[in-house]
Design a protein around this motif. Sequence first.
Motif, PDB file in Angstrom:
ATOM      1  N   UNK A 141      -1.670  -9.273  -2.722  1.00 21.74           N
ATOM      2  CA  UNK A 141      -1.270 -10.580  -2.979  1.00 21.74           C
ATOM      3  C   UNK A 141      -0.009 -10.674  -3.832  1.00 21.74           C
ATOM      4  N   UNK A 142      -0.008  -9.630  -4.788  1.00 23.14           N
ATOM      5  CA  UNK A 142       1.224  -9.499  -5.414  1.00 23.14           C
ATOM      6  C   UNK A 142       2.330  -9.295  -4.659  1.00 23.14           C
ATOM      7  N   UNK A 143       2.404  -8.566  -3.525  1.00 26.01           N
ATOM      8  CA  UNK A 143       3.498  -8.147  -2.732  1.00 26.01           C
ATOM      9  C   UNK A 143       3.796  -9.779  -1.659  1.00 26.01           C
ATOM     10  N   UNK A 144       2.790 -10.472  -1.809  1.00 24.70           N
ATOM     11  CA  UNK A 144       2.879 -11.707  -0.858  1.00 24.70           C
ATOM     12  C   UNK A 144       2.314 -11.406   0.552  1.00 24.70           C
ATOM     13  N   UNK A 145       1.461 -10.564   0.525  1.00 22.58           N
ATOM     14  CA  UNK A 145       0.386 -10.451   1.771  1.00 22.58           C
ATOM     15  C   UNK A 145      -0.602 -11.040   1.392  1.00 22.58           C
ATOM     16  N   UNK A 146      -1.737 -10.674   2.396  1.00 24.25           N
ATOM     17  CA  UNK A 146      -3.008 -11.591   2.259  1.00 24.25           C
ATOM     18  C   UNK A 146      -4.354 -10.228   2.589  1.00 24.25           C
ATOM     19  N   UNK A 147      -5.084 -10.629   1.491  1.00 21.94           N
ATOM     20  CA  UNK A 147      -6.027  -9.500   1.532  1.00 21.94           C
ATOM     21  C   UNK A 147      -6.931 -10.276   0.515  1.00 21.94           C
ATOM     22  N   UNK A 148      -8.250 -10.080   0.843  1.00 21.23           N
ATOM     23  CA  UNK A 148      -9.631 -10.447  -0.156  1.00 21.23           C
ATOM     24  C   UNK A 148     -10.524  -9.629  -0.124  1.00 21.23           C
ATOM     25  N   UNK A 149     -11.089  -9.313  -1.222  1.00 25.26           N
ATOM     26  CA  UNK A 149     -11.989  -8.475  -1.455  1.00 25.26           C
ATOM     27  C   UNK A 149     -13.481  -9.466  -1.007  1.00 25.26           C
ATOM     28  N   UNK A 150     -14.369  -8.836  -0.470  1.00 29.70           N
ATOM     29  CA  UNK A 150     -15.816  -9.562   0.032  1.00 29.70           C
ATOM     30  C   UNK A 150     -16.695  -9.764  -1.079  1.00 29.70           C
ATOM     31  N   UNK A 151     -16.801 -10.885  -1.452  1.00 30.70           N
ATOM     32  CA  UNK A 151     -17.952 -11.095  -2.448  1.00 30.70           C
ATOM     33  C   UNK A 151     -19.279 -12.057  -1.684  1.00 30.70           C
ATOM     34  N   UNK A 152     -20.420 -11.688  -2.578  1.00 35.31           N
ATOM     35  CA  UNK A 152     -21.326 -12.768  -2.210  1.00 35.31           C
ATOM     36  C   UNK A 152     -21.210 -14.060  -2.680  1.00 35.31           C
ATOM     37  N   UNK A 153     -22.093 -15.083  -2.335  1.00 32.98           N
ATOM     38  CA  UNK A 153     -22.213 -16.402  -2.785  1.00 32.98           C
ATOM     39  C   UNK A 153     -22.197 -16.517  -4.294  1.00 32.98           C
ATOM     40  N   UNK A 154     -23.240 -15.462  -4.692  1.00 31.29           N
ATOM     41  CA  UNK A 154     -23.504 -15.659  -6.192  1.00 31.29           C
ATOM     42  C   UNK A 154     -22.187 -15.028  -6.992  1.00 31.29           C
ATOM     43  N   UNK A 161       0.747  -0.954   0.215  1.00 28.61           N
ATOM     44  CA  UNK A 161       0.037  -0.160   0.038  1.00 28.61           C
ATOM     45  C   UNK A 161       1.082   1.179   0.052  1.00 28.61           C
ATOM     46  N   UNK A 162       2.082   1.163  -0.053  1.00 32.88           N
ATOM     47  CA  UNK A 162       2.894   2.293  -0.207  1.00 32.88           C
ATOM     48  C   UNK A 162       3.192   3.006   1.385  1.00 32.88           C
ATOM     49  N   UNK A 163       3.021   2.328   2.307  1.00 35.12           N
ATOM     50  CA  UNK A 163       3.154   2.819   3.473  1.00 35.12           C
ATOM     51  C   UNK A 163       4.296   2.298   4.382  1.00 35.12           C
ATOM     52  N   UNK A 164       4.874   3.222   5.518  1.00 36.63           N
ATOM     53  CA  UNK A 164       6.144   2.974   5.994  1.00 36.63           C
ATOM     54  C   UNK A 164       5.725   1.815   7.013  1.00 36.63           C
ATOM     55  N   UNK A 165       6.852   1.472   7.594  1.00 34.19           N
ATOM     56  CA  UNK A 165       6.842   0.134   8.490  1.00 34.19           C
ATOM     57  C   UNK A 165       5.950   0.514   9.611  1.00 34.19           C
ATOM     58  N   UNK A 196      -5.473  -7.546  -5.237  1.00 40.21           N
ATOM     59  CA  UNK A 196      -4.422  -8.004  -6.124  1.00 40.21           C
ATOM     60  C   UNK A 196      -3.135  -7.235  -5.840  1.00 40.21           C
ATOM     61  N   UNK A 197      -3.209  -5.917  -5.355  1.00 38.11           N
ATOM     62  CA  UNK A 197      -1.954  -5.554  -5.093  1.00 38.11           C
ATOM     63  C   UNK A 197      -1.215  -6.138  -3.752  1.00 38.11           C
ATOM     64  N   UNK A 254      -9.642   4.610  -0.528  1.00 40.07           N
ATOM     65  CA  UNK A 254      -9.449   5.319  -1.649  1.00 40.07           C
ATOM     66  C   UNK A 254      -9.365   4.342  -2.869  1.00 40.07           C
ATOM     67  N   UNK A 255      -9.324   3.077  -2.697  1.00 38.56           N
ATOM     68  CA  UNK A 255      -8.970   2.099  -3.660  1.00 38.56           C
ATOM     69  C   UNK A 255     -10.355   1.138  -3.759  1.00 38.56           C
ATOM     70  N   UNK A 256     -10.397   0.572  -5.216  1.00 35.33           N
ATOM     71  CA  UNK A 256     -11.404  -0.672  -5.299  1.00 35.33           C
ATOM     72  C   UNK A 256     -10.925  -1.748  -4.462  1.00 35.33           C
ATOM     73  N   UNK A 257     -11.730  -2.719  -4.001  1.00 31.44           N
ATOM     74  CA  UNK A 257     -11.737  -3.777  -3.399  1.00 31.44           C
ATOM     75  C   UNK A 257     -10.669  -4.790  -3.915  1.00 31.44           C
ATOM     76  N   UNK A 258     -11.226  -5.040  -5.334  1.00 28.39           N
ATOM     77  CA  UNK A 258     -10.364  -5.785  -6.197  1.00 28.39           C
ATOM     78  C   UNK A 258      -8.911  -5.443  -6.433  1.00 28.39           C
ATOM     79  N   UNK A 259      -8.823  -4.082  -6.402  1.00 27.25           N
ATOM     80  CA  UNK A 259      -7.368  -3.642  -6.663  1.00 27.25           C
ATOM     81  C   UNK A 259      -6.656  -3.958  -5.488  1.00 27.25           C
ATOM     82  N   UNK A 260      -7.208  -3.678  -4.214  1.00 26.24           N
ATOM     83  CA  UNK A 260      -6.331  -4.101  -2.929  1.00 26.24           C
ATOM     84  C   UNK A 260      -5.840  -5.253  -2.941  1.00 26.24           C
TER      85      UNK A 260
END
Length: 477
Positions: A156-169, A128-132, A153-154, A145-151
Amino acid sequence: MAHSSLSGTAQAWAALGGDPALLGRVRYEGTGGLPAALPVMELARSTVAVCALAAAELAARRTGGPVPSVRVDDGAVTAAFLSDRLVRVDGEAPTTFAPLSRFWRAADGWVRTHANYPHHRARLRSSLGLPDDAGVEDVAAVIGACRAAEVEERVYAAGGLAVAARGPKEWAAHEQGALAAAHPLLTMERLGQEHPPRVLPRPAGEPLLPCAGLRVLDLTRVLAGPVATRTLALLGADVLRIDAPQLPESQEAHNDTGMGKRSTRLDLGSGAGRAAFEELLAEADVVVTAYRPGALDRFGLTPEALAARRPGLVVARLSAWGRYGPWHQRRGFDSLVQVATGIAAVEGGAEQPGALPAQALDHGTGYLLAAGVLRALTGQHDEGGARLVQLALSQTAAWLVNGLGTADPAREAGAREAVAREAAQEAGAYDPEPWLIETDSPMGRLRHALPAVSFDGGPANWARPSGIWGTDTPVWA
């Protein structure tokens, strides 16, 4: 007390390839409750039931007698599924989630992160471009300020863990979700070359321990895998957990899941570490792994390679997202799988996603994993052969939402609230104290939940409490 759990137990037992006639050996009783819109209590008692039945079946093979009766007590099951929250050392409760492990409001929805470990926190902040030293407010501002899907992907690409909330459908329409729904709850198969039947000797003494004399290498972390191996230790196996020296682990988590085991650290990237591991493998009966797919391959720990070096081995593998689809190599935890698969949407309200009343995907999958190992050992006793058992948290989630749930799990808010209210009333009188016990341990006075897996003549508690993580010698007992 009669329960409606037979359907769930029958489904899980069928997935394990069990004889349906043995389902009559299971009896249900007691009161407890894990109030939720989805049938979490049914998942809990069903997974415990099949694990206990698989243990009783293996015990019968080893003694030559009838399959002992299995008792599933809702009070014990509830305490077992809350064990990570109920454990205490000298009266102190564990820390469940770090401040950066939480839901965040994004520009177009919600995101959940998992940052309990220092390296995951560092990767989250970096992505997220933030300090330690960035805190909750700093992270909230960037994610907001970001879309959930963007967060997603960003991070996970850095090796972290974040998931956008989705409904069952939404999850059902996602490639990973569709594949999870199309896969069975678990898979069990022969592995490698044929191996003659292995007839295990009759266990000596009391209680009746179906895994007595068996040796289990435990390469698992956090909750689901350690719950499985903790159960095998309860049933008499010599379980040795192995962790990498460079990976941090929570002693608080180990206080709960280390029951009955020993724990050591080995660097499999070093010559000495690999040599020590190979000596252990040469006498192992079971290897259980719970790292993301491919993470252990470079150490020669694929099921095929393990079975080639140790013929007749049972290998059990657990992952978060399964070994298929675009997410197959992603890290994951119970809380994140709940968010991705629509469970959080079903359990939440209009204001924010919710969560299950326990880490039920972890605990339920852990009991299924142990049951798979037990059924594989029974199969070896009858027919020989190395065996491979595979599960994923996302497949357990699909079972909860689609198999144990309803055709349309995205229920109307009013119906969802009514179900939750009814379950809460049913569980209102629940008190875990009858299923908790205190004992001395290397950490201090340890309070922990008693085992939920129970059959006639079987163990009522672990033979030893949890110890200090990573401090045992890497040898078999």
